[in-house]
Scaffold this motif. Structure first.
Motif, short mmCIF file in Angstrom:
data_model
loop_
_atom_site.label_atom_id
_atom_site.label_comp_id
_atom_site.label_asym_id
_atom_site.label_seq_id
_atom_site.Cartn_x
_atom_site.Cartn_y
_atom_site.Cartn_z
N GLN A 155 33.48 40.04 41.92
CA GLN A 155 33.96 40.13 43.29
C GLN A 155 35.04 41.21 43.41
OE1 GLN A 155 35.79 36.54 44.77
NE2 GLN A 155 35.59 37.16 46.93
N MET A 156 35.94 41.25 42.41
CA MET A 156 36.97 42.29 42.41
C MET A 156 36.34 43.69 42.23
SD MET A 156 39.93 40.87 42.92
CE MET A 156 39.05 39.79 44.06
N GLN A 157 35.28 43.75 41.45
CA GLN A 157 34.59 45.03 41.26
C GLN A 157 34.04 45.54 42.58
OE1 GLN A 157 31.06 44.82 38.83
NE2 GLN A 157 30.97 47.05 38.51
N ALA A 158 33.50 44.63 43.38
CA ALA A 158 32.97 45.04 44.68
C ALA A 158 34.07 45.48 45.62
CB ALA A 158 32.18 43.88 45.29
N GLU A 159 35.23 44.84 45.57
CA GLU A 159 36.34 45.18 46.46
C GLU A 159 36.98 46.51 46.10
OE1 GLU A 159 37.36 43.76 49.18
OE2 GLU A 159 36.07 41.98 49.13
N PHE A 160 37.20 46.74 44.79
CA PHE A 160 37.95 47.92 44.35
C PHE A 160 37.06 49.05 43.82
CE2 PHE A 160 41.18 44.48 43.50
CZ PHE A 160 42.01 44.82 44.55
N GLY A 161 35.78 48.79 43.64
CA GLY A 161 34.90 49.81 43.09
C GLY A 161 35.19 50.09 41.62
N LEU A 162 35.39 49.04 40.83
CA LEU A 162 35.74 49.18 39.42
C LEU A 162 34.56 49.72 38.63
CD1 LEU A 162 37.57 45.75 38.96
CD2 LEU A 162 38.57 47.94 39.62
#
Length: 321
Positions: free
Chosen positions: A47-54
């Motif tokens: 989910q964090m990857q989707a938000e920040f583009g990790l």
């Protein structure tokens, strides 16, 4: 689990925000979002990857865990892995902190670490002029907190080593000393595995070519590197002292064994004399002197006792008994 999610602008806290609102704050000028997770699951990191583009490789490392301390550059973002060291009931507990840093976000995730970083957040918020430098300063603050927590552990290792050294010359404690020294050596190696790679990684954040995000915070990372260098030097000293202590302890074991061997040799010599006399006088030849003498037996016993006492006195005087 989510610890907190806060938006900052020009070094000042705007508000705690829900995860769904992260993207709204990322587009604001001079604004960044700081999210802290504890023992996150795969879904939370995705989910964090989707938000920040990790970057997917950094996310893969964060999901797997058990990474070597490092700092990797992905475009305009950084992925840092640090190890936390805690002493609980004499045992070294190694945790992991993963930090994703971009121009407008910081995502920190800790695993197997009981100590949190709420104090780091409070410290950063008390210094808005430093927090205004953005996500790079948050990375420094987290890194500095992890490194500062190494110092008490190193001090405890030094005290433990001093306590063992005080017991080295106590007779009968050699086996316990060896066990404690090797256990201490294992703790030092765990510390070295956390410190040495991190020191190498932090060295790339100041001087020479540094990531663009760290251009304005190089002096802070140089300070962290200096702390790591001091810790590494102390660990090297402890490791060398442990090696010396092990050699001294083994020498004490050899000395004790030598003392025992001398005592055994001395008693063996005494009994050998008695055995020799008894063997000669016990052959019972007819023409053997004093065989028919009425005082032969007590004289033989007295001779053996006198010779044995003389040998005992000589061995006692020379320190063998």
């Amino acid at each position: 689990m989510l610890i907190n999610c806060v938006a900052y602008q020009q070094g000042k806290k705007l508000s705690d925000i829900p995860i769904d609102a992260i993207s709204d704050y990322l587009v604001k000028p001079d604004c960044f979002v700081w999210v802290a997770l504890r023992d996150p699951g795969t879904d939370e990191i995705k989910q964090m990857q989707a938000e920040f583009g990790l970057h997917e490789l950094a996310v893969e490392d964060a999901v797997r865990g058990n990474q070597r301390p490092k700092i990797e550059e992905y475009g305009d973002s950084l992925f840092a892995v640090m190890h936390t060291i805690e002493l609980l009931e004499g045992k070294v507990i190694v945790g992991e902190v993963d930090v994703f840093v971009g121009p407008n976000y910081v995502l920190s995730s800790r695993r197997n670490a009981s100590q949190g970083f709420l104090g780091v957040r409070a410290r950063a918020e008390r210094e808005p002029h430093l927090l205004a430098q953005g996500a790079a300063f948050v990375l420094y603050a987290l890194m500095d907190a992890v490194v500062d927590r190494y110092f008490p552990v190193v001090n405890m290792l030094e005290l433990e080593l001093e306590a063992i050294e005080d017991r080295i010359f106590i007779r009968g404690s050699q086996r316990a000393n060896i066990e404690h020294l090797y256990e201490l050596k294992r703790k030092v190696l765990l510390m070295r595995h956390a410190v040495a790679p991190m020191m190498e990684a932090v060295g790339h954040l100041y001087g020479g070519r540094v990531p663009a995000i760290c251009i304005d915070t190089q002096e802070y990372f140089r300070d962290v590197h200096d702390h790591l260098y001091r810790i590494a030097a102390t660990l090297d000293t402890i490791r060398d002292t442990i090696g010396t202590a092990i050699q001294v302890n083994l020498s004490m074991v050899a000395i004790d064994e030598n003392e025992v061997n001398k005592r055994l040799a001395a008693w063996a010599a005494i009994f050998a004399i008695v055995t020799a006399f008894a063997g000669v006088w016990g052959m019972n030849f007819k023409v053997m002197p004093e065989l028919e003498w009425q005082y032969g037996y007590p004289v033989a016993i007295a001779t053996m006792v006198c010779v044995s006492l003389y040998l005992y006195w000589r061995f006692k005087r020379s320190g063998w008994l």
